[in-house]
Design a protein around this motif. Structure first.
Motif, PDB file in Angstrom:
ATOM      1  N   LEU A 155     -28.797  46.749  -7.069  1.00  0.00           N
ATOM      2  CA  LEU A 155     -28.604  45.372  -7.516  1.00  0.00           C
ATOM      3  C   LEU A 155     -27.786  45.316  -8.806  1.00  0.00           C
ATOM      4  CD1 LEU A 155     -32.141  43.953  -6.703  1.00  0.00           C
ATOM      5  CD2 LEU A 155     -29.983  43.398  -5.527  1.00  0.00           C
ATOM      6  N   SER A 156     -28.037  46.264  -9.719  1.00  0.00           N
ATOM      7  CA  SER A 156     -27.276  46.264 -10.977  1.00  0.00           C
ATOM      8  C   SER A 156     -25.801  46.550 -10.730  1.00  0.00           C
ATOM      9  CB  SER A 156     -27.867  47.256 -11.980  1.00  0.00           C
ATOM     10  OG  SER A 156     -27.700  48.590 -11.554  1.00  0.00           O
ATOM     11  N   ARG A 157     -25.492  47.427  -9.800  1.00  0.00           N
ATOM     12  CA  ARG A 157     -24.083  47.701  -9.477  1.00  0.00           C
ATOM     13  C   ARG A 157     -23.380  46.441  -8.974  1.00  0.00           C
ATOM     14  NH1 ARG A 157     -24.734  53.419  -6.296  1.00  0.00           N
ATOM     15  NH2 ARG A 157     -24.729  54.761  -8.134  1.00  0.00           N
ATOM     16  N   GLN A 158     -24.064  45.702  -8.083  1.00  0.00           N
ATOM     17  CA  GLN A 158     -23.455  44.485  -7.542  1.00  0.00           C
ATOM     18  C   GLN A 158     -23.247  43.438  -8.643  1.00  0.00           C
ATOM     19  OE1 GLN A 158     -24.826  42.937  -3.657  1.00  0.00           O
ATOM     20  NE2 GLN A 158     -26.210  44.717  -3.624  1.00  0.00           N
ATOM     21  N   LEU A 159     -24.240  43.270  -9.480  1.00  0.00           N
ATOM     22  CA  LEU A 159     -24.123  42.294 -10.563  1.00  0.00           C
ATOM     23  C   LEU A 159     -23.048  42.699 -11.559  1.00  0.00           C
ATOM     24  CD1 LEU A 159     -27.904  41.567 -11.055  1.00  0.00           C
ATOM     25  CD2 LEU A 159     -26.166  39.861 -10.443  1.00  0.00           C
ATOM     26  N   ASN A 160     -23.041  43.962 -11.968  1.00  0.00           N
ATOM     27  CA  ASN A 160     -22.046  44.423 -12.952  1.00  0.00           C
ATOM     28  C   ASN A 160     -20.622  44.314 -12.426  1.00  0.00           C
ATOM     29  OD1 ASN A 160     -23.475  44.998 -15.377  1.00  0.00           O
ATOM     30  ND2 ASN A 160     -24.406  46.760 -14.358  1.00  0.00           N
ATOM     31  N   ALA A 161     -20.438  44.380 -11.117  1.00  0.00           N
ATOM     32  CA  ALA A 161     -19.101  44.204 -10.539  1.00  0.00           C
ATOM     33  C   ALA A 161     -18.641  42.749 -10.637  1.00  0.00           C
ATOM     34  CB  ALA A 161     -19.100  44.659  -9.080  1.00  0.00           C
ATOM     35  N   GLN A 162     -19.581  41.799 -10.640  1.00  0.00           N
ATOM     36  CA  GLN A 162     -19.235  40.375 -10.667  1.00  0.00           C
ATOM     37  C   GLN A 162     -19.216  39.781 -12.074  1.00  0.00           C
ATOM     38  OE1 GLN A 162     -21.412  38.093  -7.552  1.00  0.00           O
ATOM     39  NE2 GLN A 162     -22.123  40.118  -6.878  1.00  0.00           N
ATOM     40  N   THR A 181     -17.671  36.228 -13.790  1.00  0.00           N
ATOM     41  CA  THR A 181     -18.551  35.074 -13.992  1.00  0.00           C
ATOM     42  C   THR A 181     -19.012  34.918 -15.439  1.00  0.00           C
ATOM     43  OG1 THR A 181     -20.598  36.290 -13.485  1.00  0.00           O
ATOM     44  CG2 THR A 181     -19.430  35.237 -11.636  1.00  0.00           C
ATOM     45  N   HIS A 182     -19.278  36.020 -16.118  1.00  0.00           N
ATOM     46  CA  HIS A 182     -19.801  35.992 -17.489  1.00  0.00           C
ATOM     47  C   HIS A 182     -19.252  37.190 -18.272  1.00  0.00           C
ATOM     48  CE1 HIS A 182     -22.666  33.452 -15.338  1.00  0.00           C
ATOM     49  NE2 HIS A 182     -22.818  32.835 -16.496  1.00  0.00           N
ATOM     50  N   PRO A 183     -17.987  37.125 -18.693  1.00  0.00           N
ATOM     51  CA  PRO A 183     -17.408  38.243 -19.442  1.00  0.00           C
ATOM     52  C   PRO A 183     -18.276  38.602 -20.649  1.00  0.00           C
ATOM     53  CG  PRO A 183     -15.725  36.630 -18.897  1.00  0.00           C
ATOM     54  CD  PRO A 183     -17.050  36.011 -18.527  1.00  0.00           C
ATOM     55  N   LEU A 204     -34.699  44.517 -14.357  1.00  0.00           N
ATOM     56  CA  LEU A 204     -33.270  44.307 -14.573  1.00  0.00           C
ATOM     57  C   LEU A 204     -33.087  42.940 -15.219  1.00  0.00           C
ATOM     58  CD1 LEU A 204     -30.445  45.563 -13.862  1.00  0.00           C
ATOM     59  CD2 LEU A 204     -30.550  44.276 -11.728  1.00  0.00           C
ATOM     60  N   MET A 205     -32.157  42.841 -16.168  1.00  0.00           N
ATOM     61  CA  MET A 205     -31.826  41.570 -16.802  1.00  0.00           C
ATOM     62  C   MET A 205     -30.315  41.455 -16.957  1.00  0.00           C
ATOM     63  SD  MET A 205     -34.499  41.013 -19.963  1.00  0.00           S
ATOM     64  CE  MET A 205     -34.349  42.648 -20.705  1.00  0.00           C
ATOM     65  N   VAL A 206     -29.821  40.226 -16.952  1.00  0.00           N
ATOM     66  CA  VAL A 206     -28.423  39.945 -17.271  1.00  0.00           C
ATOM     67  C   VAL A 206     -28.400  39.239 -18.619  1.00  0.00           C
ATOM     68  CG1 VAL A 206     -26.377  38.612 -16.646  1.00  0.00           C
ATOM     69  CG2 VAL A 206     -27.660  39.830 -14.868  1.00  0.00           C
ATOM     70  N   PHE A 207     -27.648  39.829 -19.573  1.00  0.00           N
ATOM     71  CA  PHE A 207     -27.540  39.278 -20.926  1.00  0.00           C
ATOM     72  C   PHE A 207     -26.274  39.827 -21.571  1.00  0.00           C
ATOM     73  CE2 PHE A 207     -30.237  43.059 -21.108  1.00  0.00           C
ATOM     74  CZ  PHE A 207     -29.643  43.819 -22.107  1.00  0.00           C
ATOM     75  N   ALA A 210     -27.373  34.000  -2.613  1.00  0.00           N
ATOM     76  CA  ALA A 210     -26.773  33.465  -3.833  1.00  0.00           C
ATOM     77  C   ALA A 210     -27.860  33.395  -4.892  1.00  0.00           C
ATOM     78  CB  ALA A 210     -26.201  32.085  -3.581  1.00  0.00           C
ATOM     79  N   VAL A 211     -27.548  33.965  -6.043  1.00  0.00           N
ATOM     80  CA  VAL A 211     -28.433  33.880  -7.204  1.00  0.00           C
ATOM     81  C   VAL A 211     -27.569  33.303  -8.316  1.00  0.00           C
ATOM     82  CG1 VAL A 211     -29.950  35.116  -8.781  1.00  0.00           C
ATOM     83  CG2 VAL A 211     -29.696  35.932  -6.427  1.00  0.00           C
ATOM     84  N   GLY A 212     -27.671  31.991  -8.497  1.00  0.00           N
ATOM     85  CA  GLY A 212     -26.770  31.341  -9.439  1.00  0.00           C
ATOM     86  C   GLY A 212     -25.336  31.575  -9.004  1.00  0.00           C
ATOM     87  N   PRO A 213     -24.471  32.042  -9.921  1.00  0.00           N
ATOM     88  CA  PRO A 213     -23.067  32.258  -9.581  1.00  0.00           C
ATOM     89  C   PRO A 213     -22.792  33.593  -8.889  1.00  0.00           C
ATOM     90  CG  PRO A 213     -23.409  32.743 -11.887  1.00  0.00           C
ATOM     91  CD  PRO A 213     -24.724  32.234 -11.350  1.00  0.00           C
ATOM     92  N   TRP A 214     -23.832  34.390  -8.651  1.00  0.00           N
ATOM     93  CA  TRP A 214     -23.652  35.726  -8.078  1.00  0.00           C
ATOM     94  C   TRP A 214     -24.045  35.759  -6.611  1.00  0.00           C
ATOM     95  CZ3 TRP A 214     -26.993  35.169 -12.447  1.00  0.00           C
ATOM     96  CH2 TRP A 214     -26.326  35.262 -13.660  1.00  0.00           C
ATOM     97  N   THR A 215     -23.377  36.637  -5.885  1.00  0.00           N
ATOM     98  CA  THR A 215     -23.694  36.868  -4.481  1.00  0.00           C
ATOM     99  C   THR A 215     -24.167  38.311  -4.345  1.00  0.00           C
ATOM    100  OG1 THR A 215     -22.001  35.300  -3.805  1.00  0.00           O
ATOM    101  CG2 THR A 215     -22.775  36.847  -2.136  1.00  0.00           C
ATOM    102  N   LEU A 216     -25.329  38.484  -3.730  1.00  0.00           N
ATOM    103  CA  LEU A 216     -25.908  39.820  -3.578  1.00  0.00           C
ATOM    104  C   LEU A 216     -26.164  40.120  -2.117  1.00  0.00           C
ATOM    105  CD1 LEU A 216     -28.490  39.662  -6.510  1.00  0.00           C
ATOM    106  CD2 LEU A 216     -26.235  40.759  -6.517  1.00  0.00           C
ATOM    107  N   ASP A 217     -25.753  41.311  -1.707  1.00  0.00           N
ATOM    108  CA  ASP A 217     -26.018  41.798  -0.355  1.00  0.00           C
ATOM    109  C   ASP A 217     -27.300  42.615  -0.418  1.00  0.00           C
ATOM    110  OD1 ASP A 217     -26.127  42.980   2.124  1.00  0.00           O
ATOM    111  OD2 ASP A 217     -24.186  43.976   1.970  1.00  0.00           O
ATOM    112  N   THR A 218     -28.337  42.146   0.257  1.00  0.00           N
ATOM    113  CA  THR A 218     -29.629  42.856   0.217  1.00  0.00           C
ATOM    114  C   THR A 218     -29.751  43.874   1.350  1.00  0.00           C
ATOM    115  OG1 THR A 218     -30.805  41.194   1.543  1.00  0.00           O
ATOM    116  CG2 THR A 218     -30.710  40.850  -0.855  1.00  0.00           C
TER     117      THR A 218
END
Length: 184
Positions: free
Chosen positions: A51-58, A62-64, A87-90, A169-177
């Motif tokens: 999940l962190s790999r997918q988020l960090n790629a986006q 979405t959020h530089p 895991l957190m996004v910040f 979809a999790v907010g502006p992110w798309t995740l493949d589970t």
């Protein structure tokens, strides 16, 4: 829901002095108690990694300047809570600071992978806590059942359920589970 600030400060002191115990992965403070969490199993950690790999790629789009990171504590002293989300996004710059933990206003997303030993904590207590902290999104992933829930603000009234294999979809992110595995 909150505890006396002096009690919380004392609990933090005690938690900081606890010896490192094999098999204990995290120490949290909730409901006026120190909670010692078991070390996660490999498939739990694999879910965090994927999940962190997918988020960090986006995130650069979405959020530089933001990262999906799995090693930081989350503290809300006003609520008397110290959590260690999976895991957190910040903002990455948060890690440069001197404070002991990430503060809720800095966090866009919290992810928890449900443990085998204490699923109620993720489904009930953390829903309450992360909502009270004002964190916009809480992604709950349950490898016990191959399902999950996307909680979104306000108050996590919106709850979108999914099954492993879905693209969500999790907010502006798309995740493949589809790459997430259930516990054996």
């Amino acid at each position: 829901m909150s505890i006396d600030p002096a009690v919380y400060a004392r609990l933090l002191e005690i938690a900081d002095q606890l010896p490192k115990v094999p098999g204990i992965g995290k120490i949290e403070i909730a409901d006026g108690q120190i909670v010692m969490m078991m070390s996660p199993v490999k498939r739990h950690e694999l879910a965090v990694l994927r999940l962190s790999r997918q988020l960090n790629a986006q995130l650069p789009t979405t959020h530089p300047g933001h990262i999906a990171y799995h090693g930081a504590d989350l503290q809300d002293a006003g609520l008397g809570r110290l959590r260690n989300p999976d895991l957190m996004v910040f903002p990455e710059a948060t890690l440069e600071g001197e404070q002991r933990a990430v503060l809720p206003h800095e966090v866009l997303l919290v992810v928890e992978i449900v443990s085998k030993s204490n699923p109620e904590n993720d489904y009930h207590d953390k829903v309450r806590d992360y909502s009270a902290m004002g964190i916009p999104f809480y992604l709950l992933v349950d490898p016990r059942t191959g399902t999950g829930v996307v909680h979104s603000e306000p108050g996590y009234e919106s709850r979108e359920k999914f099954a492993f294999g879905d693209t969500i979809a999790v907010g502006p992110w798309t995740l493949d589970t589809g790459s997430l595995l259930t516990y054996a």
